[in-house]
Enzyme design. Sequence first.
Site, PDB file in Angstrom:
ATOM      1  N   GLU A 180       0.756  -1.134   0.053  1.00  0.00           N
ATOM      2  CA  GLU A 180      -0.006  -0.005   0.110  1.00  0.00           C
ATOM      3  C   GLU A 180       1.058   1.385   0.084  1.00  0.00           C
ATOM      4  OE1 GLU A 180      -2.345  -0.537   3.480  1.00  0.00           O
ATOM      5  OE2 GLU A 180      -0.708   0.147   4.771  1.00  0.00           O
TER       6      GLU A 180
ATOM      7  N   LYS B 239       2.541   4.418   1.041  1.00  0.00           N
ATOM      8  CA  LYS B 239       3.339   4.891   2.332  1.00  0.00           C
ATOM      9  C   LYS B 239       2.792   6.444   2.390  1.00  0.00           C
ATOM     10  CE  LYS B 239       7.502   5.092   5.083  1.00  0.00           C
ATOM     11  NZ  LYS B 239       7.817   6.374   5.572  1.00  0.00           N
TER      12      LYS B 239
ATOM     13  N   ASP C  27       2.884  10.410   3.506  1.00  0.00           N
ATOM     14  CA  ASP C  27       4.024  11.012   4.036  1.00  0.00           C
ATOM     15  C   ASP C  27       3.300  12.256   5.049  1.00  0.00           C
ATOM     16  OD1 ASP C  27       6.485  12.021   4.691  1.00  0.00           O
ATOM     17  OD2 ASP C  27       6.776  13.038   2.829  1.00  0.00           O
TER      18      ASP C  27
ATOM     19  N   TYR D 135      -3.341   2.208   8.904  1.00  0.00           N
ATOM     20  CA  TYR D 135      -2.472   1.099   8.184  1.00  0.00           C
ATOM     21  C   TYR D 135      -2.428  -0.191   9.079  1.00  0.00           C
ATOM     22  CZ  TYR D 135       1.212   3.930  10.443  1.00  0.00           C
ATOM     23  OH  TYR D 135       2.005   4.424  11.386  1.00  0.00           O
TER      24      TYR D 135
ATOM     25  N   LYS E 166      11.125   3.280  -0.980  1.00  0.00           N
ATOM     26  CA  LYS E 166      11.035   4.954  -1.252  1.00  0.00           C
ATOM     27  C   LYS E 166      10.847   5.281  -2.768  1.00  0.00           C
ATOM     28  CE  LYS E 166      11.125   6.642   2.880  1.00  0.00           C
ATOM     29  NZ  LYS E 166      11.883   7.793   3.238  1.00  0.00           N
TER      30      LYS E 166
ATOM     31  N   CYS F  53      13.530  47.847 -17.347  1.00  0.00           N
ATOM     32  CA  CYS F  53      13.271  46.646 -17.904  1.00  0.00           C
ATOM     33  C   CYS F  53      14.315  46.061 -18.514  1.00  0.00           C
ATOM     34  CB  CYS F  53      11.863  46.740 -18.879  1.00  0.00           C
ATOM     35  SG  CYS F  53      11.825  45.373 -19.727  1.00  0.00           S
TER      36      CYS F  53
ATOM     37  N   CYS G 199      13.631  46.147 -22.378  1.00  0.00           N
ATOM     38  CA  CYS G 199      13.683  47.467 -23.243  1.00  0.00           C
ATOM     39  C   CYS G 199      14.089  48.805 -22.624  1.00  0.00           C
ATOM     40  CB  CYS G 199      12.105  47.634 -23.558  1.00  0.00           C
ATOM     41  SG  CYS G 199      11.026  47.985 -22.315  1.00  0.00           S
TER      42      CYS G 199
ATOM     43  N   CYS H  79       6.948  46.056 -16.164  1.00  0.00           N
ATOM     44  CA  CYS H  79       7.386  47.021 -17.412  1.00  0.00           C
ATOM     45  C   CYS H  79       6.257  47.695 -17.660  1.00  0.00           C
ATOM     46  CB  CYS H  79       8.168  46.394 -18.223  1.00  0.00           C
ATOM     47  SG  CYS H  79       8.274  47.290 -19.859  1.00  0.00           S
TER      48      CYS H  79
ATOM     49  N   CYS I  58       7.028  47.066 -25.335  1.00  0.00           N
ATOM     50  CA  CYS I  58       8.355  46.329 -24.886  1.00  0.00           C
ATOM     51  C   CYS I  58       8.273  45.070 -25.739  1.00  0.00           C
ATOM     52  CB  CYS I  58       8.292  46.257 -23.418  1.00  0.00           C
ATOM     53  SG  CYS I  58       9.449  44.952 -22.829  1.00  0.00           S
TER      54      CYS I  58
END
Length: 677
Positions: free
Chosen positions: A116, A118, A120, A229, A320, A414, A417, A432, A437
Amino acid sequence: MSQDQEYVEHRVNELRREINLHNYYYYVLDDPVISDAEYDRMLAELKDLEDKYPRLKHPGSPTMKVGAPPAGQFQHREHSLPMYSLDNSFSLEEVREFVLRIRKQIPDSDPHFWAEPKLDGLAVEIIYENGLYVAASTRGDGYVGEDVTDNIRTIRNLPLALFHVDHLPEYLEVRGEVVIPRKEFARLNEDKARKKEKVFANPRNAAAGSVRQLDSRITAFRPLYFFCYGTGISRFKSGAGWQSQEDMARGLNALGLPTVPGGRICRDPEEVEQYFREQLDRRELSDFEIDGLVIKVNDIGLQQRLGFTSRAPRWAMAVKFPALQGRTRLKDIQVQVGRTGALTPVAILDPLNLGGVVVSRASLHNENEIRSKDLKIGDLVLVQRAGDVIPEVVRPETRERDGTQKDFVFPEKCPACRSPVARIDDEAAIRCLNMSCPARLEQQLIYFAGKQGLDIEGLGRQWIKVLVEKRLLYSPADIFRLTLDDLLPLDGMGKKLAQNILDSIEKAAQKATLPRLIAALGIRHVGVETAKRLAENYKDLDELAAADENSLQLIEDMGPKVASSIARFFANPQNRKLLEEFKEIGLWPSLAPGTGEDLPLKGKKLVFTGAMQALSRDRAREMVEKLGGKVSSSVSRNTDMLIVGENPGSKLTKARELGLEVLREEEFLSRITKWSI
Ligand code: IVH
């Protein structure tokens, strides 16, 4: 007991049973039977009755999922059986060895395995006595944990009373993982960021932090879930306990307890391997963060024969998944200009493999983020790929600094430009301000031609970049003016490719619907869904461009932010000019006008009275007419409906006398938006 009291008691029991059952449908079977609203109604009724008749309160009632005042600190709680840890493995080869080792240790049997996900999160143990929730504790050091009874009680998918099945244990310790779904984790962090509080690094920390909250009233608001579990000690009134993991999972479910979803029997290493691949593939789809699988000998008798080492069972092993987190060097921070002019800092990383994807860039979102994370160029940083595939820089390893790290300075011009940049209103982003631009234009065009927009096949990022550089494109409309002569001289362009691109431009123009074209404009906050909504309410771009913020807000789900962004977009002369250009080249989709036969207000006479809050009288008339109705000024027998605003006058009295349908402004608006769609 009076009849009334008897009735109330009966009703309270009935509600509890019903609510518990619906919790089970919802949380354990993942298959709700009634709507959320019906559920809330039952819960509210039960709460009401319990408040009115406190003698009927009961610790197993589903209303008890509210927090209790803080107790100062957690009490210690000893586990009756130690909560072991698991041996980890990082490859399927190790799993194969594990299976072979088990087979050798118990040669007289052919063990099956229960595999099953795992989860976290945080391990907890929960105790039920005679089917009632009585206590919960964290794993702690495996022998002694913290008493988190009040906190765990608030977890929404955890029953406080078990189902009364034949096989009800009189004492039951269940063990499992407390987790937070990834989506809700993101929401929780957004909320924290808005309140300028420290965000959680990942869902596991958020789950652990929430369970270890001293004030369980706060825990009650956290989106926690629990999945079993395994069990500790269990005593049944009659008969034996569960014979296998599979049996136990089914038994726990039958009691109303949620178990880790997705468990399966695997008979040999090949089946484990197959299961591993399947789970790895759907890892990103899962609601919860899964860091691998747990493989357990299925038969509990065999588990007992195999026993434990000092820290872990011999009958189980974790395998894992490849890490989604890792450390690498932050080489540089570059600034990108987006289609709305927003300057986005991007982390340039030493390439790093995270779960099979090589990560070399990650968005840093905005200047605040760099500052709040205290990032410096040259830092060793922790990078993760979260639920989705987009990588993120979590934090710098400040202890690894050697003095060569440099602060990042946000540019005042910017980078594309050289025009000045500025922060608009209270937004985090710096933009900007130059509408033409080239970097903005490029991004705007990429969006326009991309999947979210007109989806012009063959006209991708690379070609758009070249076309902007060569000054062949100044606006999205220019795309439709491109010719073979424009394209052929470009490096790497052949006759066939050029013709293909032109063909797909033409095809895209032909199939451009109004919602698609609206989406393609790339108005901030207007994605595909909002564009559809808009197209349902305005017949072409001219109508949409003429709409003011107020009337835009009348559309369902359209908040002030979106409405204002649309209005601002069309207030810009350059964007108005774009519409003219679209018209010129014949890119002008509109919705075919309806026949009028099925309009919801066809032939109806409506009257408005009182001061309208959201709706101008003109706009109201316009909407009514669009839906086939007429607005008149006085109430008569022929009137079909009266809509009332603030301080209605004699018209309301008259309408009541005549028994006409009367709607408040909000009711009318919500109906109208339904009709308009
Ligand atoms: S079985 C004797 N099953 O992983 C220990 N553990 O690394 C039996 N965990 O402390 C544990 N999902 O908190 C098992 N499906 C699962 C699990 C799981 C997560 C956690 C658990 C344990 C840790 C060990």
